[in-house]
Design an enzyme around this catalytic site. Structure first.
Site, PDB file in Angstrom:
ATOM      1  N   CYS A 136       0.832  -1.212   0.000  1.00 36.89           N
ATOM      2  CA  CYS A 136       0.000   0.000   0.000  1.00 36.89           C
ATOM      3  C   CYS A 136       0.859   1.251   0.000  1.00 36.89           C
ATOM      4  O   CYS A 136       1.411   1.638   1.030  1.00 36.89           O
ATOM      5  CB  CYS A 136      -0.920  -0.020   1.225  1.00 36.89           C
ATOM      6  N   CYS A 139      -0.295   4.087   2.215  1.00 36.38           N
ATOM      7  CA  CYS A 139       0.021   3.887   3.642  1.00 36.38           C
ATOM      8  C   CYS A 139       1.496   4.146   3.923  1.00 36.38           C
ATOM      9  O   CYS A 139       1.846   4.776   4.908  1.00 36.38           O
ATOM     10  CB  CYS A 139      -0.283   2.451   4.078  1.00 36.38           C
ATOM     11  N   ASP A 140       2.366   3.624   3.070  1.00 35.56           N
ATOM     12  CA  ASP A 140       3.786   3.559   3.426  1.00 35.56           C
ATOM     13  C   ASP A 140       4.720   4.375   2.530  1.00 35.56           C
ATOM     14  O   ASP A 140       5.919   4.453   2.803  1.00 35.56           O
ATOM     15  CB  ASP A 140       4.252   2.087   3.405  1.00 35.56           C
TER      16      ASP A 140
END
Ligand code: NAP
Length: 311
Positions: A136, A139-140
């Site tokens: 993701c 997300c990261d």
């Protein structure tokens, strides 16, 4: 014969959607039971730092965040059990749900079983997931400022991840197993024309390099045409080879779309069956964020409450 345990609301799944539904249903005196499934806490439990969940300005780890969700649901009386639903029968009300040979029934069901990111299946991928390997970019991606990252895949998700990562990373390399992308033309073109992105065609990851201590340091890439392998250094790798919604037990029972996501009415969590609601990634292949899943879990609990009032 086993006795059927009747509940006002049964929630299947325990990611942000399921546990938010549990908080709302419990506060609404619906006495919910949550079957947490194979991965209690859901996909966030395999990420490390979560920096974009509102209310945590300093960030929080995925597992800690999900423990807080669970604690909050339990505080209002939700029962959360580490059990996996194995079978359902939604042919008539009350609907039935089985955990092995235990039988539960309810007039309202909230499905929040999520989706699972497809992975390559390498041992080194398992070991370094959360330590440089992610599924993701939203997300990261932020952790890869001025770093080099690989993106594996050739569909729209891979294009989207690669383009998003150019905001942070200094170099993005797309690793694709064939010599053309499956992605839509517009996404393909954006990727091919981006100065920070290069594509390794006909290439697969054979192994990831690094350790939990050092984090990911590189990958062994194999040319599928010539069979030759080489090492490529990188700081992060994003696997974007698709997601599989966790809907196998609902096939032929609830309406699913072509990609097997649960279909809900626009602007609602209602499925094609009255009293059966779906929230989170199991019905959303677009946003897939903890906060959007939590929002739709809230909607599902409110929809279920409203539905039960009308019975
Ligand atoms: P997808 O379209 O199924 O693409 C998966 C990609 O991963 C393919 O390029 C596939 O290669 C590759 N792949 C699969 N298994 C692999 C493996 N074991 N090793 C190496 N590569 C592998 O999945 P997606 O990109 O997640 O998209 C899913 C759906 O959502 C699509 O309908 C897509 O259009 C849609 N979507 C749309 C948007 C958007 O419009 N903005 C964004 C994201 C997703 P092959 O091509 O060789 O099969």
């Amino acid at each position: 014969m086993n006795e059927t345990m009747k509940r006002k609301v049964i929630i299947i799944g325990s990611g942000p959607a399921g546990l938010t539904a549990a908080i709302y249903a419990a506060r609404g005196n619906l006495n919910p039971i949550v079957f947490e499934g194979n991965q209690p806490g859901g996909q966030l439990t395999i990420t490390t730092e979560v920096e974009n969940y509102p209310g945590f300005p300093k960030g929080i780890t995925g597992p800690e965040l999900m423990d807080l969700f669970r604690e909050q649901a339990q505080r209002f009386g939700a029962e959360t059990v580490f059990k996996n639903v194995t079978k359902v029968d939604f042919s008539k009300r009350p609907y039935k749900v089985w955990v092995g040979d235990e039988e539960y029934s309810s007039d309202a069901i909230i499905i929040a079983t999520g989706a699972t990111a497809r992975l390559l299946g390498l041992e080194s991928e398992k070991e370094l997931f959360g330590y440089g390997i992610s599924a993701c970019a939203t997300c990261d991606g932020f952790f890869y400022k001025d770093k080099k990252v690989l993106v594996v895949g050739g569909g729209d998700s891979a294009m989207e991840e690669a383009l998003f990562l150019t905001k942070f990373a200094s170099e993005v390399r797309v690793v694709h197993r064939r010599d053309e992308f499956r992605a839509s033309q517009i996404m393909r073109e954006r990727v091919l024309n981006h100065p920070k992105i290069k594509v390794h065609w006909n290439t697969v990851v054979e192994e990831f390099l690094g350790s939990k201590e050092s984090g990911l340091t590189g990958a062994i890439l194999k040319d599928t045409k010539t069979g030759t392998t080489r090492e490529e250094s990188c700081d992060g790798t994003f696997i974007a080879i698709g997601h599989t919604p966790n809907t196998s037990i609902f096939e032929d029972i609830i309406e699913l779309d072509d990609n097997k996501y649960i279909v809900t009415n626009p602007g609602s969590t209602q499925t094609n069956l009255p009293g059966v609601f779906a929230s989170g990634d199991v019905q959303d292949h677009k946003y897939r964020q903890a906060v959007t899943a939590a929002g739709s879990g809230c909607s599902a609990a409110l929809d279920a409450e409203h539905y039960l009032e009308t019975l």
